[in-house]
Design an enzyme around this catalytic site. Structure first.
Site, short mmCIF file in Angstrom:
data_model
loop_
_atom_site.label_atom_id
_atom_site.label_comp_id
_atom_site.label_asym_id
_atom_site.label_seq_id
_atom_site.Cartn_x
_atom_site.Cartn_y
_atom_site.Cartn_z
N HIS A 180 -1.04 7.97 4.92
CA HIS A 180 -0.25 6.96 4.21
C HIS A 180 1.16 7.46 3.88
O HIS A 180 2.15 6.78 4.15
CB HIS A 180 -0.99 6.54 2.94
CG HIS A 180 -0.33 5.44 2.18
ND1 HIS A 180 0.79 5.63 1.40
CD2 HIS A 180 -0.62 4.12 2.10
CE1 HIS A 180 1.15 4.48 0.85
NE2 HIS A 180 0.31 3.55 1.27
N ASP A 181 1.22 8.65 3.29
CA ASP A 181 2.53 9.19 2.89
C ASP A 181 3.09 10.20 3.89
O ASP A 181 4.14 10.77 3.65
CB ASP A 181 2.41 9.89 1.52
CG ASP A 181 2.31 8.89 0.37
OD1 ASP A 181 2.19 7.67 0.65
OD2 ASP A 181 2.32 9.32 -0.80
N THR A 182 2.36 10.42 4.97
CA THR A 182 2.69 11.55 5.85
C THR A 182 2.81 11.18 7.33
O THR A 182 3.42 11.92 8.09
CB THR A 182 1.58 12.61 5.73
OG1 THR A 182 0.33 11.95 5.94
CG2 THR A 182 1.59 13.30 4.38
#
Ligand SMILES: *[C@@H]1O[C@H](CO)[C@@H](O)[C@H](O)[C@H]1NC(C)=O
Length: 278
Positions: A180-182
């Site tokens: 998701h954030d990466t």
């Protein structure tokens, strides 16, 4: 009479673990990664090159909603149930947890970085409730005993070592590991480290793994990567272009354990035809 009864009991007992074409499966694990189009997932080295020759790749599989949360709810309840945003949802409907427990079967939601103690907040560090669908059912979130027993953080290795894998395992990596954030390449490396050893670990010899994304990155179509793996299924290199959605896997799970259904979209969704290793 007594003999007939005990034979019936044995048949019934094993029937719980048969169905959907494969009796080798005693536990099922759903691993959910985040926000990636099929084309991007299939371009990764582990998901795209290593896994398909070992597993059953579903090449026409769709999320059912945007943003994330509705898909997670759909995976375990058979419908989005009005959870159309990522804000906390509190539902009075049944989920697959109720069907499993009614059959005397076990389940756990493994949530990386979950703080425990029936935490109902929307976020703690790299844990996000929107990726932990079971906390959206008030019969779970409102019952401290049930939460404590079934919603856990990093207990999987211990359960495997104790030969105590639940029949159904819902595994949510944290907001970094799920991509998701990466991004997809990071999630791909995490997946390799998490899943690859389990594919040959005897503790998981009767486990069916389902690796799936919640939703696509682009809004439409909601076309995502989905693959089934396990030492007990005969599916190496199989590709299936039948159209499936999150409801199809829920229906398949219900079929494996002979759970019946929740009367939502799971009741009519096509089951994925699994074959056992002979
Ligand atoms: C709470 O959960 C436990 C364990 O699943 C169950 O035995 C109990 O009946 C539940 N309590 C209520 C009030 O539903």
């Amino acid at each position: 009479m007594q003999l007939t009864l005990s034979i019936a009991a044995i048949v019934l007992g094993s029937a719980q673990l048969v169905s959907a074409g494969c009796s080798n499966i005693k536990s099922v694990m759903t691993i959910v990664l985040e926000n990636t189009d099929y084309s991007e997932a299939i371009a990764q080295s582990y998901m795209g090159a290593t896994l398909p020759p070992k597993g059953y790749l579903l090449t026409n599989y769709f999320g059912v909603s945007h943003p994330s949360q509705g898909n997670y709810i759909a995976m375990v309840a058979g419908g989005v149930n009005g959870c159309k945003s990522d804000s906390n949802c509190n539902l009075g409907v049944k989920s697959v947890a109720d069907l499993l427990e009614a059959k005397g079967l076990t389940w756990k939601s493994y949530q990386e970085s979950y703080p425990g103690n029936c935490y109902t907040g929307s976020r703690s560090g790299t844990y996000y409730r929107k990726h932990n669908p079971f906390m959206s059912f008030t019969s779970i979130s409102g019952n401290a005993t049930r939460c404590a027993r079934n919603v856990v953080a990093s207990q999987l290795d211990k359960d495997a070592a104790n030969n105590a894998l639940p029949n159904y395992m819902f595994y949510s990596p944290d907001i970094n590991n799920d991509g998701h954030d990466t991004g997809a390449a990071y999630a791909d490396r995490w997946l390799k480290s998490f899943l690859e050893p389990k594919l040959t670990n005897p503790a998981y010899k009767d486990t069916l793994f389902h690796v799936v994304f919640d939703e696509s990155d682009t809004t439409s179509p909601n076309y995502i990567y989905s693959i089934l793996l396990g030492q007990g299924i005969a599916a190496a290199g199989k590709k299936d272009s039948t159209k499936y959605t999150h409801y199809s896997f829920l229906a398949t799970l219900e079929g494996i354990f002979d759970l019946g259904n929740l009367g939502q979209n799971d009741a009519t969704a096509a089951k994925i035809p699994l074959k056992c290793v002979a």
